[in-house]
Scaffold this motif. Sequence first.
Motif, PDB file in Angstrom:
ATOM      1  N   TRP B  31       5.872  14.629 -26.730  1.00 32.74           N
ATOM      2  CA  TRP B  31       6.359  15.551 -26.371  1.00 32.74           C
ATOM      3  C   TRP B  31       7.650  16.065 -27.793  1.00 32.74           C
ATOM      4  O   TRP B  31       8.581  16.741 -27.686  1.00 32.74           O
ATOM      5  N   PHE B  32       7.594  14.910 -28.473  1.00 34.50           N
ATOM      6  CA  PHE B  32       8.695  15.309 -29.747  1.00 34.50           C
ATOM      7  C   PHE B  32       7.342  15.912 -31.163  1.00 34.50           C
ATOM      8  O   PHE B  32       8.173  15.982 -32.231  1.00 34.50           O
ATOM      9  N   ARG B  33       5.810  15.740 -30.255  1.00 34.57           N
ATOM     10  CA  ARG B  33       5.728  16.150 -31.871  1.00 34.57           C
ATOM     11  C   ARG B  33       5.818  17.906 -32.525  1.00 34.57           C
ATOM     12  O   ARG B  33       5.603  18.370 -31.815  1.00 34.57           O
ATOM     13  N   PRO B  34       5.965  17.407 -33.732  1.00 36.20           N
ATOM     14  CA  PRO B  34       6.321  19.007 -34.526  1.00 36.20           C
ATOM     15  C   PRO B  34       4.807  19.886 -34.228  1.00 36.20           C
ATOM     16  O   PRO B  34       3.847  19.337 -34.548  1.00 36.20           O
ATOM     17  N   GLU B  35       5.679  21.165 -33.816  1.00 32.27           N
ATOM     18  CA  GLU B  35       3.846  21.940 -34.198  1.00 32.27           C
ATOM     19  C   GLU B  35       3.553  22.821 -35.394  1.00 32.27           C
ATOM     20  O   GLU B  35       3.786  23.269 -35.725  1.00 32.27           O
ATOM     21  N   LEU B  36       2.734  21.568 -36.169  1.00 30.67           N
ATOM     22  CA  LEU B  36       2.603  21.739 -37.586  1.00 30.67           C
ATOM     23  C   LEU B  36       1.487  23.033 -37.965  1.00 30.67           C
ATOM     24  O   LEU B  36       1.825  23.763 -38.770  1.00 30.67           O
ATOM     25  N   GLY B  98      16.775  28.490 -46.972  1.00 25.18           N
ATOM     26  CA  GLY B  98      16.248  27.843 -45.847  1.00 25.18           C
ATOM     27  C   GLY B  98      16.459  27.314 -44.499  1.00 25.18           C
ATOM     28  O   GLY B  98      15.584  27.615 -43.503  1.00 25.18           O
ATOM     29  N   LEU B  99      17.782  27.699 -44.756  1.00 27.60           N
ATOM     30  CA  LEU B  99      18.141  26.800 -43.663  1.00 27.60           C
ATOM     31  C   LEU B  99      17.851  28.364 -42.522  1.00 27.60           C
ATOM     32  O   LEU B  99      17.099  27.993 -41.306  1.00 27.60           O
ATOM     33  N   GLN B 100      18.405  29.479 -42.777  1.00 26.56           N
ATOM     34  CA  GLN B 100      18.247  30.680 -41.941  1.00 26.56           C
ATOM     35  C   GLN B 100      15.873  30.662 -41.544  1.00 26.56           C
ATOM     36  O   GLN B 100      15.860  30.795 -40.806  1.00 26.56           O
ATOM     37  N   GLN B 101      15.431  30.027 -42.100  1.00 27.66           N
ATOM     38  CA  GLN B 101      14.211  29.890 -42.358  1.00 27.66           C
ATOM     39  C   GLN B 101      13.636  29.600 -41.273  1.00 27.66           C
ATOM     40  O   GLN B 101      12.920  29.617 -40.087  1.00 27.66           O
ATOM     41  N   SER B 102      14.256  28.539 -41.698  1.00 27.99           N
ATOM     42  CA  SER B 102      13.858  26.862 -40.837  1.00 27.99           C
ATOM     43  C   SER B 102      13.927  27.283 -38.965  1.00 27.99           C
ATOM     44  O   SER B 102      13.298  27.545 -37.853  1.00 27.99           O
ATOM     45  N   ILE B 103      15.784  27.731 -38.672  1.00 25.79           N
ATOM     46  CA  ILE B 103      15.690  28.527 -37.807  1.00 25.79           C
ATOM     47  C   ILE B 103      15.038  29.720 -37.302  1.00 25.79           C
ATOM     48  O   ILE B 103      13.971  29.669 -36.338  1.00 25.79           O
ATOM     49  N   THR B 104      14.703  30.890 -38.070  1.00 25.08           N
ATOM     50  CA  THR B 104      13.802  31.412 -37.553  1.00 25.08           C
ATOM     51  C   THR B 104      12.317  30.732 -36.869  1.00 25.08           C
ATOM     52  O   THR B 104      12.137  31.745 -35.929  1.00 25.08           O
ATOM     53  N   LEU B 105      11.733  30.564 -37.945  1.00 23.32           N
ATOM     54  CA  LEU B 105      10.382  29.699 -37.302  1.00 23.32           C
ATOM     55  C   LEU B 105      10.829  28.594 -36.194  1.00 23.32           C
ATOM     56  O   LEU B 105       9.417  28.898 -35.402  1.00 23.32           O
ATOM     57  N   ALA B 106      11.475  28.012 -35.989  1.00 27.66           N
ATOM     58  CA  ALA B 106      11.552  27.528 -35.136  1.00 27.66           C
ATOM     59  C   ALA B 106      11.371  27.951 -33.867  1.00 27.66           C
ATOM     60  O   ALA B 106      11.251  27.721 -32.359  1.00 27.66           O
ATOM     61  N   VAL B 107      12.502  29.701 -34.164  1.00 27.15           N
ATOM     62  CA  VAL B 107      12.657  30.500 -32.546  1.00 27.15           C
ATOM     63  C   VAL B 107      11.177  30.710 -32.251  1.00 27.15           C
ATOM     64  O   VAL B 107      11.088  30.022 -30.515  1.00 27.15           O
ATOM     65  N   LEU B 108      10.140  31.173 -33.326  1.00 19.39           N
ATOM     66  CA  LEU B 108       8.940  31.817 -33.340  1.00 19.39           C
ATOM     67  C   LEU B 108       8.257  30.133 -32.489  1.00 19.39           C
ATOM     68  O   LEU B 108       7.781  30.915 -31.404  1.00 19.39           O
ATOM     69  N   VAL B 109       7.869  29.296 -32.742  1.00 25.21           N
ATOM     70  CA  VAL B 109       7.246  28.273 -32.214  1.00 25.21           C
ATOM     71  C   VAL B 109       7.967  28.465 -30.811  1.00 25.21           C
ATOM     72  O   VAL B 109       6.626  27.704 -30.047  1.00 25.21           O
ATOM     73  N   LEU B 133       9.756  22.146 -24.931  1.00 26.40           N
ATOM     74  CA  LEU B 133      10.744  22.995 -25.944  1.00 26.40           C
ATOM     75  C   LEU B 133      11.120  21.584 -27.028  1.00 26.40           C
ATOM     76  O   LEU B 133      12.055  21.896 -27.884  1.00 26.40           O
ATOM     77  N   TRP B 134      10.993  20.194 -26.270  1.00 27.95           N
ATOM     78  CA  TRP B 134      11.208  19.076 -27.473  1.00 27.95           C
ATOM     79  C   TRP B 134      10.951  19.091 -28.793  1.00 27.95           C
ATOM     80  O   TRP B 134      11.243  17.977 -29.471  1.00 27.95           O
ATOM     81  N   SER B 135       9.831  19.895 -28.608  1.00 26.01           N
ATOM     82  CA  SER B 135       8.610  19.352 -29.840  1.00 26.01           C
ATOM     83  C   SER B 135       9.521  20.286 -31.427  1.00 26.01           C
ATOM     84  O   SER B 135       9.885  20.881 -31.874  1.00 26.01           O
ATOM     85  N   THR B 139       9.941  20.161 -35.001  1.00 25.23           N
ATOM     86  CA  THR B 139       9.686  21.597 -35.706  1.00 25.23           C
ATOM     87  C   THR B 139      10.318  21.863 -36.678  1.00 25.23           C
ATOM     88  O   THR B 139       9.972  22.328 -37.850  1.00 25.23           O
ATOM     89  N   LEU B 140      11.420  22.456 -36.471  1.00 25.98           N
ATOM     90  CA  LEU B 140      12.303  23.514 -37.382  1.00 25.98           C
ATOM     91  C   LEU B 140      12.792  22.229 -38.154  1.00 25.98           C
ATOM     92  O   LEU B 140      12.885  22.648 -39.817  1.00 25.98           O
ATOM     93  N   LEU B 141      13.107  20.831 -38.623  1.00 27.96           N
ATOM     94  CA  LEU B 141      13.057  19.704 -39.738  1.00 27.96           C
ATOM     95  C   LEU B 141      11.451  19.935 -40.689  1.00 27.96           C
ATOM     96  O   LEU B 141      12.128  20.204 -42.154  1.00 27.96           O
ATOM     97  N   CYS B 142      10.690  19.993 -40.022  1.00 27.39           N
ATOM     98  CA  CYS B 142       9.426  20.029 -40.820  1.00 27.39           C
ATOM     99  C   CYS B 142       8.981  21.331 -41.729  1.00 27.39           C
ATOM    100  O   CYS B 142       8.372  21.556 -42.422  1.00 27.39           O
ATOM    101  N   TRP B 143       9.891  22.950 -41.194  1.00 28.99           N
ATOM    102  CA  TRP B 143       9.566  23.456 -42.565  1.00 28.99           C
ATOM    103  C   TRP B 143       9.423  23.798 -43.298  1.00 28.99           C
ATOM    104  O   TRP B 143       8.556  23.557 -44.306  1.00 28.99           O
TER     105      TRP B 143
END
Lengths: 258, 160
Positions: B31-36, B98-109, B133-135, B139-143
């Motif tokens: 469930w926690f696998r990041p969406e690389l 960095g933070l803004q971008q991570s959040i944006t990308l996570a929301v898009l995922v 949605l647990w992934s 995903t956010l941390l991986c960006w």
Amino acid sequence: MSLFWFRDSEYLRGARTVALDTSAAAYSLASSPLRAVEATDDYLQSRQSLREENARLRQENLVLKGRTQRLAAVLAENTRYKALLNSTAMLEGDVMVAEVIATAADPARHILVLDKGESQGVREGQPLLGADGLMGQIVQLGESTSRALLVTDAIHAVPVQVLRNGVRGIAEGTGDIDRLIVRHVATTTDIVVGDTLVTSGLGGRFPPGYPVAEVTAITAEPGAAFLTVTSRPMAQLDRGRHVMLVVDKPTIAVSADR
Amino acid sequence: MIGVNNGWVIASSLLVTLLFHAAPLPLEWRWFRPELVMLTLFYWSLALPHKVGIVSAAVTGLMVDVLNGSAVGALAMGMVVADVFILLNYQRIRQFDGLQQSITLAVLVALALLVEHWLMRAVGLGGTGLAFLWSVPLTLLCWLPLREILRGLRRQFEVL
């Protein structure tokens, strides 16, 4: 996404087969490091532990052989009784062993990728057995690989009956690997915690008599017309490398069905 | 020179992440696998919007769908929807820190996953609530690390 609507079409059959085999290859490649580690582990076992295991297996084998002898006698007896009752004899299903290549990546689905496919005689809907009970059925076929849907998948259901008294029901998957539920059981039904549910063979897809699950909880809402029966699958769905595929077509053993 | 823009780097980075997607994990961890795969595609779409667009998104989504054994085209649709957002806003997203971008990308995922599960539900294949949605947190941390790696690759091989 028009592909969506043609996913069962005959024209895309070839493409589906290729896609399935390719994805199985990807799974196999992705899990190869893990396999290498396991293989090394296997190879490097000490002589001592091998001897111990050997002794243990020999004992187990003896016990199982003893049980099989008794089984043969019981089977013969059973066939005689069935003949007396004028119902179709239950055929002893032959099995083919398949190796689990991987479990599909989507955590919401319970799908196994197997290393046997159409060219080995696997067919769609073929029942899948583990050592302890029914695991699921084949849903997609590749040339040399296939995918099996486990009984616990949220879209799977299997007709069952209580071993003790033959009460019938349908065990539905929940998406939890250790939970099946039987809905629409009347509140007056004789079913208790600890009952074994076996395949009933109704519907003709699964052969009758294979253990499916053990009842773990029965909830009766006051005023509700039905009980909710929760059960735990017998088969070890999330472990083990090998599974068995029932080879011959199941025969329906319930004479009342004819 | 035409033809020397190293498109194979994009393809192989996507294939490698697809292999990571297929890597075996215990059932509960899955469930926690990041969406690389999605992040990689979105990175290329951000960096080279003239080259990686909705067609790439659809093809990559189809590959993941086939791997998952789910309704073919569901994730492809989700990724196309999210990618359209990137194509419309790539200049803005590039300016984010960095933070803004991570959040944006996570929301898009999350958006892509939501669309996927809508469609899955529509054909009767979904069914375990919003747990998918647990992934998103991982995903956010991986960006940021993934962005650095892919940026390094892009500059190394001069992908244009």
